[in-house]
Design an enzyme around this catalytic site. Structure first.
Site, PDB file in Angstrom:
ATOM      1  N   HIS A  19       0.847  -1.211   0.000  1.00 54.43           N
ATOM      2  CA  HIS A  19       0.000   0.000   0.000  1.00 54.43           C
ATOM      3  C   HIS A  19       0.879   1.257   0.000  1.00 54.43           C
ATOM      4  O   HIS A  19       0.614   2.215  -0.738  1.00 54.43           O
ATOM      5  CB  HIS A  19      -0.881   0.057   1.254  1.00 54.43           C
ATOM      6  CG  HIS A  19      -1.930  -1.008   1.366  1.00 54.43           C
ATOM      7  ND1 HIS A  19      -2.116  -1.764   2.501  1.00 54.43           N
ATOM      8  CD2 HIS A  19      -2.868  -1.427   0.476  1.00 54.43           C
ATOM      9  CE1 HIS A  19      -3.130  -2.602   2.309  1.00 54.43           C
ATOM     10  NE2 HIS A  19      -3.597  -2.419   1.079  1.00 54.43           N
ATOM     11  N   LYS A  43     -16.261  -7.193   5.876  1.00 55.85           N
ATOM     12  CA  LYS A  43     -15.164  -8.040   6.353  1.00 55.85           C
ATOM     13  C   LYS A  43     -15.069  -7.840   7.869  1.00 55.85           C
ATOM     14  O   LYS A  43     -15.431  -6.791   8.377  1.00 55.85           O
ATOM     15  CB  LYS A  43     -13.836  -7.617   5.715  1.00 55.85           C
ATOM     16  CG  LYS A  43     -13.787  -7.818   4.215  1.00 55.85           C
ATOM     17  CD  LYS A  43     -12.464  -7.306   3.656  1.00 55.85           C
ATOM     18  CE  LYS A  43     -12.417  -7.358   2.155  1.00 55.85           C
ATOM     19  NZ  LYS A  43     -11.213  -6.703   1.610  1.00 55.85           N
ATOM     20  N   ARG A  92      -2.036  -6.095  -8.329  1.00 51.23           N
ATOM     21  CA  ARG A  92      -0.798  -6.838  -8.059  1.00 51.23           C
ATOM     22  C   ARG A  92      -0.590  -7.926  -9.091  1.00 51.23           C
ATOM     23  O   ARG A  92       0.512  -8.162  -9.552  1.00 51.23           O
ATOM     24  CB  ARG A  92      -0.872  -7.485  -6.666  1.00 51.23           C
ATOM     25  CG  ARG A  92      -0.784  -6.510  -5.530  1.00 51.23           C
ATOM     26  CD  ARG A  92      -1.272  -7.135  -4.261  1.00 51.23           C
ATOM     27  NE  ARG A  92      -2.666  -7.538  -4.391  1.00 51.23           N
ATOM     28  CZ  ARG A  92      -3.441  -7.913  -3.379  1.00 51.23           C
ATOM     29  NH1 ARG A  92      -2.945  -7.986  -2.173  1.00 51.23           N
ATOM     30  NH2 ARG A  92      -4.693  -8.248  -3.584  1.00 51.23           N
ATOM     31  N   SER A 130      -2.991  -7.661   2.979  1.00 53.73           N
ATOM     32  CA  SER A 130      -3.261  -7.540   4.430  1.00 53.73           C
ATOM     33  C   SER A 130      -3.713  -8.882   4.987  1.00 53.73           C
ATOM     34  O   SER A 130      -3.321  -9.273   6.088  1.00 53.73           O
ATOM     35  CB  SER A 130      -4.361  -6.501   4.668  1.00 53.73           C
ATOM     36  OG  SER A 130      -3.974  -5.239   4.193  1.00 53.73           O
TER      37      SER A 130
HETATM   38  O1  PNS Z   1      -9.170  -2.951   0.070  1.00 55.29           O
HETATM   39  P1  PNS Z   1     -10.500  -3.483  -0.380  1.00 55.29           P
HETATM   40  O2  PNS Z   1     -11.202  -4.146   0.774  1.00 55.29           O
HETATM   41  O3  PNS Z   1     -10.375  -4.371  -1.592  1.00 55.29           O
HETATM   42  O4  PNS Z   1     -11.375  -2.201  -0.821  1.00 55.29           O
HETATM   43  C1  PNS Z   1     -12.664  -2.351  -1.351  1.00 55.29           C
HETATM   44  C2  PNS Z   1     -13.388  -0.997  -1.419  1.00 55.29           C
HETATM   45  C3  PNS Z   1     -13.417  -0.315  -0.075  1.00 55.29           C
HETATM   46  C4  PNS Z   1     -12.694  -0.106  -2.415  1.00 55.29           C
HETATM   47  C5  PNS Z   1     -14.834  -1.294  -1.918  1.00 55.29           C
HETATM   48  O5  PNS Z   1     -15.389  -2.319  -1.133  1.00 55.29           O
HETATM   49  C6  PNS Z   1     -15.756  -0.086  -1.867  1.00 55.29           C
HETATM   50  O6  PNS Z   1     -15.608   0.842  -2.628  1.00 55.29           O
HETATM   51  N1  PNS Z   1     -16.722  -0.084  -0.918  1.00 55.29           N
HETATM   52  C7  PNS Z   1     -17.645   1.008  -0.716  1.00 55.29           C
HETATM   53  C8  PNS Z   1     -19.078   0.655  -1.140  1.00 55.29           C
HETATM   54  C9  PNS Z   1     -19.245   0.821  -2.630  1.00 55.29           C
HETATM   55  O7  PNS Z   1     -19.133   1.892  -3.173  1.00 55.29           O
HETATM   56  N2  PNS Z   1     -19.515  -0.320  -3.305  1.00 55.29           N
HETATM   57  C10 PNS Z   1     -19.663  -0.368  -4.742  1.00 55.29           C
HETATM   58  C11 PNS Z   1     -18.290  -0.547  -5.398  1.00 55.29           C
HETATM   59  S1  PNS Z   1     -18.434  -0.741  -7.133  1.00 55.29           S
END
Ligand code: PNS
Length: 162
Positions: A19, A43, A92, A130
């Site tokens: 990150h 999560k 990645r 993570s």
């Molecule tokens: O690090 P992560 O857990 O892969 O991040 C995922 C994240 C936070 C980017 C995604 O879950 C998100 O944007 N959540 C907010 C809710 C939302 O907007 N959902 C629609 C995404 S298309």
């Protein structure tokens, strides 16, 4: 002059060197980068949002154009509130692509004015997540070099037997 503000969203539970590598790259190309931690994740996080903010704040201390925020609800709503123009996400490996592709296109449908920019971390972090860092630590393996020292210290406090 136009400035470009980007949002780097994620769970960051905890922040890894992958990150931070991506943040360093983003800080070079965007005028302002906001690292945004999702609050209402489905999560089951190891660290509270506040702890994750503290760790990220320490991790980005050397970048004057990077800040930390948290958000709830739809990412695109947060991006609009922030008046940002771009979303930054890390890729990645090919395995990340499908999920990222779906999210980018859904976000584009919701907010067509917004661009998602994908960045690759240094190859030495291409296997770091993570989730794996936590698993290896909890099972007693070394995560030296994969996360900052302050994250290892926090993990030691949280998981005494690591
Ligand atoms: O690090 P992560 O857990 O892969 O991040 C995922 C994240 C936070 C980017 C995604 O879950 C998100 O944007 N959540 C907010 C809710 C939302 O907007 N959902 C629609 C995404 S298309």
């Amino acid at each position: 002059m136009n400035t470009v503000k980007a949002i780097y969203p994620g769970s960051f539970d905890p922040v890894t060197n992958g990150h931070l590598d991506l943040i360093a790259r983003g800080a070079k190309i965007f005028d302002h980068l906001v690292v945004a931690i999702l609050r209402n994740s489905s999560k089951n996080p190891l660290f509270t949002v506040e702890e994750r903010v503290e760790m990220l704040t320490e991790g980005v201390a050397s970048f004057s154009n990077v800040s930390i925020a948290t958000f709830d609800g739809l990412l695109v709503d947060f991006v609009r509130k922030q008046q940002a123009q771009a979303l930054m996400r890390g890729i990645r490996a090919i395995s990340d692509y499908e999920y990222e592709f779906q999210m980018a296109l859904m976000n584009r449908r919701l907010a067509p004015e917004l661009e998602t920019i994908f960045m690759m971390p240094d190859a030495k972090y291409s296997f770091v997540s993570s989730r794996l860092v936590k698993e290896v630590f909890i099972l007693g393996g070394s995560i030296e070099g994969l996360v900052p020292r302050f994250v290892i210290d926090r993990l030691k406090q949280r998981v005494p037997k690591g």
